[in-house]
Design a protein around this motif. Sequence first.
Motif, PDB file in Angstrom:
ATOM      1  N   LEU A  60       0.826  -1.206   0.000  1.00 38.77           N
ATOM      2  CA  LEU A  60       0.000   0.000   0.000  1.00 38.77           C
ATOM      3  C   LEU A  60       0.863   1.260   0.000  1.00 38.77           C
ATOM      4  CD1 LEU A  60      -2.816   1.256   0.070  1.00 38.77           C
ATOM      5  CD2 LEU A  60      -2.706   1.145   2.571  1.00 38.77           C
ATOM      6  N   LEU A  61       1.951   1.256   0.757  1.00 37.32           N
ATOM      7  CA  LEU A  61       2.863   2.400   0.764  1.00 37.32           C
ATOM      8  C   LEU A  61       3.428   2.637  -0.635  1.00 37.32           C
ATOM      9  CD1 LEU A  61       4.545   4.627   2.070  1.00 37.32           C
ATOM     10  CD2 LEU A  61       6.129   2.851   2.888  1.00 37.32           C
ATOM     11  N   PHE A  62       3.874   1.573  -1.293  1.00 39.38           N
ATOM     12  CA  PHE A  62       4.400   1.703  -2.654  1.00 39.38           C
ATOM     13  C   PHE A  62       3.328   2.245  -3.596  1.00 39.38           C
ATOM     14  CE2 PHE A  62       5.001   0.331  -6.978  1.00 39.38           C
ATOM     15  CZ  PHE A  62       6.331   0.611  -7.227  1.00 39.38           C
ATOM     16  N   VAL A  63       2.125   1.678  -3.556  1.00 38.39           N
ATOM     17  CA  VAL A  63       1.046   2.080  -4.455  1.00 38.39           C
ATOM     18  C   VAL A  63       0.689   3.549  -4.254  1.00 38.39           C
ATOM     19  CG1 VAL A  63      -1.445   1.781  -4.866  1.00 38.39           C
ATOM     20  CG2 VAL A  63       0.071  -0.197  -4.886  1.00 38.39           C
ATOM     21  N   GLU A  64       0.505   3.971  -3.022  1.00 39.22           N
ATOM     22  CA  GLU A  64       0.112   5.361  -2.768  1.00 39.22           C
ATOM     23  C   GLU A  64       1.235   6.331  -3.119  1.00 39.22           C
ATOM     24  OE1 GLU A  64      -2.900   6.435  -2.249  1.00 39.22           O
ATOM     25  OE2 GLU A  64      -3.701   4.410  -2.128  1.00 39.22           O
ATOM     26  N   ALA A  65       2.481   5.942  -2.883  1.00 38.87           N
ATOM     27  CA  ALA A  65       3.609   6.799  -3.260  1.00 38.87           C
ATOM     28  C   ALA A  65       3.707   6.898  -4.779  1.00 38.87           C
ATOM     29  CB  ALA A  65       4.909   6.254  -2.667  1.00 38.87           C
ATOM     30  N   ALA A  66       3.534   5.781  -5.483  1.00 45.08           N
ATOM     31  CA  ALA A  66       3.567   5.794  -6.950  1.00 45.08           C
ATOM     32  C   ALA A  66       2.442   6.664  -7.493  1.00 45.08           C
ATOM     33  CB  ALA A  66       3.468   4.367  -7.497  1.00 45.08           C
ATOM     34  N   ARG A  67       1.269   6.576  -6.893  1.00 43.72           N
ATOM     35  CA  ARG A  67       0.143   7.418  -7.322  1.00 43.72           C
ATOM     36  C   ARG A  67       0.439   8.892  -7.075  1.00 43.72           C
ATOM     37  NH1 ARG A  67      -4.593   3.547  -4.822  1.00 43.72           N
ATOM     38  NH2 ARG A  67      -4.573   2.009  -6.507  1.00 43.72           N
ATOM     39  N   ALA A  68       1.098   9.194  -5.956  1.00 39.61           N
ATOM     40  CA  ALA A  68       1.456  10.581  -5.653  1.00 39.61           C
ATOM     41  C   ALA A  68       2.416  11.138  -6.706  1.00 39.61           C
ATOM     42  CB  ALA A  68       2.074  10.677  -4.258  1.00 39.61           C
ATOM     43  N   LEU A  69       3.169  10.249  -7.346  1.00 39.60           N
ATOM     44  CA  LEU A  69       4.099  10.658  -8.405  1.00 39.60           C
ATOM     45  C   LEU A  69       3.439  10.654  -9.788  1.00 39.60           C
ATOM     46  CD1 LEU A  69       7.267   8.715  -7.177  1.00 39.60           C
ATOM     47  CD2 LEU A  69       6.862  11.203  -7.071  1.00 39.60           C
ATOM     48  N   GLY A  70       2.157  10.292  -9.844  1.00 42.58           N
ATOM     49  CA  GLY A  70       1.427  10.340 -11.105  1.00 42.58           C
ATOM     50  C   GLY A  70       1.289   9.018 -11.831  1.00 42.58           C
ATOM     51  N   PHE A  71       1.715   7.929 -11.228  1.00 44.48           N
ATOM     52  CA  PHE A  71       1.602   6.613 -11.861  1.00 44.48           C
ATOM     53  C   PHE A  71       0.265   5.961 -11.527  1.00 44.48           C
ATOM     54  CE2 PHE A  71       6.175   7.185 -11.461  1.00 44.48           C
ATOM     55  CZ  PHE A  71       6.615   6.795 -12.714  1.00 44.48           C
ATOM     56  N   GLY A  72      -0.212   5.118 -12.436  1.00 44.08           N
ATOM     57  CA  GLY A  72      -1.302   4.223 -12.102  1.00 44.08           C
ATOM     58  C   GLY A  72      -0.684   3.074 -11.324  1.00 44.08           C
ATOM     59  N   ALA A  73      -1.321   2.663 -10.244  1.00 46.12           N
ATOM     60  CA  ALA A  73      -0.764   1.574  -9.431  1.00 46.12           C
ATOM     61  C   ALA A  73      -1.903   0.785  -8.807  1.00 46.12           C
ATOM     62  CB  ALA A  73       0.158   2.129  -8.352  1.00 46.12           C
ATOM     63  N   ARG A  74      -1.641  -0.497  -8.562  1.00 50.14           N
ATOM     64  CA  ARG A  74      -2.656  -1.365  -7.978  1.00 50.14           C
ATOM     65  C   ARG A  74      -2.013  -2.382  -7.044  1.00 50.14           C
ATOM     66  NH1 ARG A  74      -4.359  -4.431 -13.610  1.00 50.14           N
ATOM     67  NH2 ARG A  74      -2.453  -5.678 -13.871  1.00 50.14           N
ATOM     68  N   ILE A  75      -2.845  -2.958  -6.204  1.00 50.65           N
ATOM     69  CA  ILE A  75      -2.437  -3.958  -5.213  1.00 50.65           C
ATOM     70  C   ILE A  75      -2.704  -5.350  -5.774  1.00 50.65           C
ATOM     71  CG2 ILE A  75      -2.969  -4.897  -2.928  1.00 50.65           C
ATOM     72  CD1 ILE A  75      -1.902  -2.264  -2.409  1.00 50.65           C
ATOM     73  N   VAL A  76      -1.788  -6.267  -5.498  1.00 47.48           N
ATOM     74  CA  VAL A  76      -1.979  -7.664  -5.887  1.00 47.48           C
ATOM     75  C   VAL A  76      -1.916  -8.508  -4.617  1.00 47.48           C
ATOM     76  CG1 VAL A  76      -1.201  -9.565  -7.348  1.00 47.48           C
ATOM     77  CG2 VAL A  76      -0.788  -7.203  -8.069  1.00 47.48           C
ATOM     78  N   SER A  77      -2.835  -9.425  -4.499  1.00 48.22           N
ATOM     79  CA  SER A  77      -2.870 -10.329  -3.356  1.00 48.22           C
ATOM     80  C   SER A  77      -2.783 -11.753  -3.877  1.00 48.22           C
ATOM     81  CB  SER A  77      -4.179 -10.126  -2.591  1.00 48.22           C
ATOM     82  OG  SER A  77      -4.216 -10.935  -1.449  1.00 48.22           O
ATOM     83  N   GLY A  78      -2.026 -12.561  -3.200  1.00 47.33           N
ATOM     84  CA  GLY A  78      -1.864 -13.943  -3.642  1.00 47.33           C
ATOM     85  C   GLY A  78      -0.918 -14.693  -2.737  1.00 47.33           C
ATOM     86  N   TYR A  79      -0.021 -15.437  -3.356  1.00 47.26           N
ATOM     87  CA  TYR A  79       0.899 -16.286  -2.617  1.00 47.26           C
ATOM     88  C   TYR A  79       2.325 -16.115  -3.112  1.00 47.26           C
ATOM     89  CZ  TYR A  79      -3.415 -18.450  -1.141  1.00 47.26           C
ATOM     90  OH  TYR A  79      -4.670 -18.654  -0.633  1.00 47.26           O
ATOM     91  N   SER A  80       3.243 -16.276  -2.190  1.00 51.03           N
ATOM     92  CA  SER A  80       4.658 -16.306  -2.514  1.00 51.03           C
ATOM     93  C   SER A  80       5.081 -17.769  -2.430  1.00 51.03           C
ATOM     94  CB  SER A  80       5.429 -15.465  -1.495  1.00 51.03           C
ATOM     95  OG  SER A  80       6.806 -15.567  -1.730  1.00 51.03           O
ATOM     96  N   TYR A  81       5.756 -18.237  -3.455  1.00 54.24           N
ATOM     97  CA  TYR A  81       6.170 -19.636  -3.521  1.00 54.24           C
ATOM     98  C   TYR A  81       7.675 -19.722  -3.407  1.00 54.24           C
ATOM     99  CZ  TYR A  81       7.234 -24.187  -5.567  1.00 54.24           C
ATOM    100  OH  TYR A  81       7.721 -25.444  -5.794  1.00 54.24           O
ATOM    101  N   ASN A  82       8.149 -20.582  -2.526  1.00 57.81           N
ATOM    102  CA  ASN A  82       9.579 -20.774  -2.343  1.00 57.81           C
ATOM    103  C   ASN A  82       9.951 -22.175  -2.819  1.00 57.81           C
ATOM    104  OD1 ASN A  82      12.215 -21.067  -1.536  1.00 57.81           O
ATOM    105  ND2 ASN A  82      11.906 -20.220   0.505  1.00 57.81           N
ATOM    106  N   PRO A  83      10.513 -22.286  -4.032  1.00 55.71           N
ATOM    107  CA  PRO A  83      10.817 -23.615  -4.580  1.00 55.71           C
ATOM    108  C   PRO A  83      11.932 -24.344  -3.835  1.00 55.71           C
ATOM    109  CG  PRO A  83      11.694 -21.911  -6.016  1.00 55.71           C
ATOM    110  CD  PRO A  83      10.898 -21.219  -4.945  1.00 55.71           C
ATOM    111  N   SER A  84      12.706 -23.635  -3.014  1.00 59.51           N
ATOM    112  CA  SER A  84      13.790 -24.293  -2.280  1.00 59.51           C
ATOM    113  C   SER A  84      13.260 -25.122  -1.110  1.00 59.51           C
ATOM    114  CB  SER A  84      14.815 -23.270  -1.792  1.00 59.51           C
ATOM    115  OG  SER A  84      14.236 -22.422  -0.825  1.00 59.51           O
TER     116      SER A  84
END
Length: 159
Positions: A60-84
């Motif tokens: 959320l911090l990244f998205v709102e900061a990117a938006r403050a700089l004029g970028f379109g930004a969105r949040i993604v929710s899911g899973y992180s996979y560690n193949p090790s």
Amino acid sequence: LSAWAASFVRSNPTDTLALLKDLNAGVSSTAAYQAREDEGTQPPARTLDLGRGSCRDFALLFVEAARALGFGARIVSGYSYNPSQLSGTGTTHAWAEAFVPGAGWITFDPTNRQMGGFNLIPVAVARDLSQAMPVSGSFIGASDAQLRLTVSVRVTELH
């Protein structure tokens, strides 16, 4: 938040991808990762003030900061996979995407200081994290019942 985001702009004009990479790294340089069981996200200003947050707070911090700089930004929710890990476990995770004209949506994982979607399995994408929860619901049952969630990920190659 706007002043913090603007601190990553090195020149005018600036290199767009370098700016977003610096912003991505800047999130985890500014705040320490801390797992949080509370629902929802904390406001970006609180993440900056506390100097800590969860992956969804970082996204959320990244998205709102990117938006403050004029970028379109969105949040993604899911899973992180560690193949090790031999068991192939996955953990719930949140990250961000920024829109760059000509390149499209680019994945940024400020929690792990990574760019690109390697090892990230998206489940939901939205403007606001509350619209992109990978798991939601309620439980009705005995008060001494234990709730547990496990995720198993199996990656297969398609030929």
